[in-house]
Design an enzyme around this catalytic site. Structure first.
Site, PDB file in Angstrom:
ATOM      1  N   GLY A  96      -2.903  -5.779   4.666  1.00 57.50           N
ATOM      2  CA  GLY A  96      -2.434  -5.791   3.282  1.00 57.50           C
ATOM      3  C   GLY A  96      -1.976  -4.401   2.882  1.00 57.50           C
ATOM      4  O   GLY A  96      -2.552  -3.401   3.321  1.00 57.50           O
ATOM      5  N   VAL A  97      -0.945  -4.322   2.063  1.00 58.34           N
ATOM      6  CA  VAL A  97      -0.435  -3.006   1.669  1.00 58.34           C
ATOM      7  C   VAL A  97      -0.245  -2.849   0.163  1.00 58.34           C
ATOM      8  O   VAL A  97       0.046  -1.756  -0.292  1.00 58.34           O
ATOM      9  CB  VAL A  97       0.908  -2.687   2.365  1.00 58.34           C
ATOM     10  CG1 VAL A  97       0.749  -2.629   3.855  1.00 58.34           C
ATOM     11  CG2 VAL A  97       1.992  -3.657   1.962  1.00 58.34           C
ATOM     12  N   GLY A  98      -0.405  -3.882  -0.609  1.00 56.10           N
ATOM     13  CA  GLY A  98      -0.089  -3.817  -2.027  1.00 56.10           C
ATOM     14  C   GLY A  98      -0.876  -2.794  -2.813  1.00 56.10           C
ATOM     15  O   GLY A  98      -0.396  -2.239  -3.792  1.00 56.10           O
ATOM     16  N   GLU A  99      -2.102  -2.497  -2.388  1.00 61.99           N
ATOM     17  CA  GLU A  99      -2.948  -1.569  -3.136  1.00 61.99           C
ATOM     18  C   GLU A  99      -2.733  -0.118  -2.720  1.00 61.99           C
ATOM     19  O   GLU A  99      -3.204   0.793  -3.385  1.00 61.99           O
ATOM     20  CB  GLU A  99      -4.431  -1.920  -2.931  1.00 61.99           C
ATOM     21  CG  GLU A  99      -4.806  -3.306  -3.391  1.00 61.99           C
ATOM     22  CD  GLU A  99      -4.508  -4.370  -2.336  1.00 61.99           C
ATOM     23  OE1 GLU A  99      -4.210  -4.016  -1.169  1.00 61.99           O
ATOM     24  OE2 GLU A  99      -4.556  -5.559  -2.675  1.00 61.99           O
TER      25      GLU A  99
END
Length: 139
Positions: A96-99
């Site tokens: 995941g990369v959104g944060e």
């Protein structure tokens, strides 16, 4: 990198760089957009966005005129460094990369403000409003 107008307390973000470990990227342009969007969200939380309430407990921040959000003038060009380290936890090697852009923004901007003011203040809470910063600088 930020600039602080000591007369008004206004903080301007001049440059922002972020590195993230996202694993294999299925669509690098989408990943870049997620990171930059996260940085914009982090800048908003660190410098602009604040809920306020009246004595009766009713919200006073009920419109975007009262609850400020970052726009193109508040968010500089963001330099993104992609660290492609696949994870063994799934067959695609993705993470995941959104944060990645959001999480460090408050601490990053607080430290940049401290640095820009050469130790005159120590930012210990966000959002860092111009009024609060000006009050500390004029003591």
């Amino acid at each position: 990198m930020v600039a602080v107008d000591e007369r008004t307390g206004q903080v301007s973000v001049l440059r922002y760089a972020v590195a993230h470990e996202g694993g294999e990227e299925i669509n690098p342009q989408v990943v870049e957009g997620q990171i930059i969007g996260g940085v914009a969200q982090g800048i908003g939380g660190a410098l602009l966005e604040q809920f306020s309430y009246g004595e009766d407990g009713q919200p006073k921040s009920t419109t975007f005129a009262d609850y400020l959000l970052p726009g193109p003038l508040e968010v500089p060009r963001v330099d993104v460094r992609h660290l492609l380290v696949p994870t063994p936890d799934n067959p695609l090697g993705v993470r995941g990369v959104g944060e990645s852009g959001t999480i460090a923004a408050a601490a990053t901007l607080a430290a940049a403000i401290d640095d820009a003011l050469d130790g005159q203040v120590h930012v210990s809470q966000t959002p860092v409003s111009p009024a609060a910063l000006k009050a500390v600088l004029t003591r």
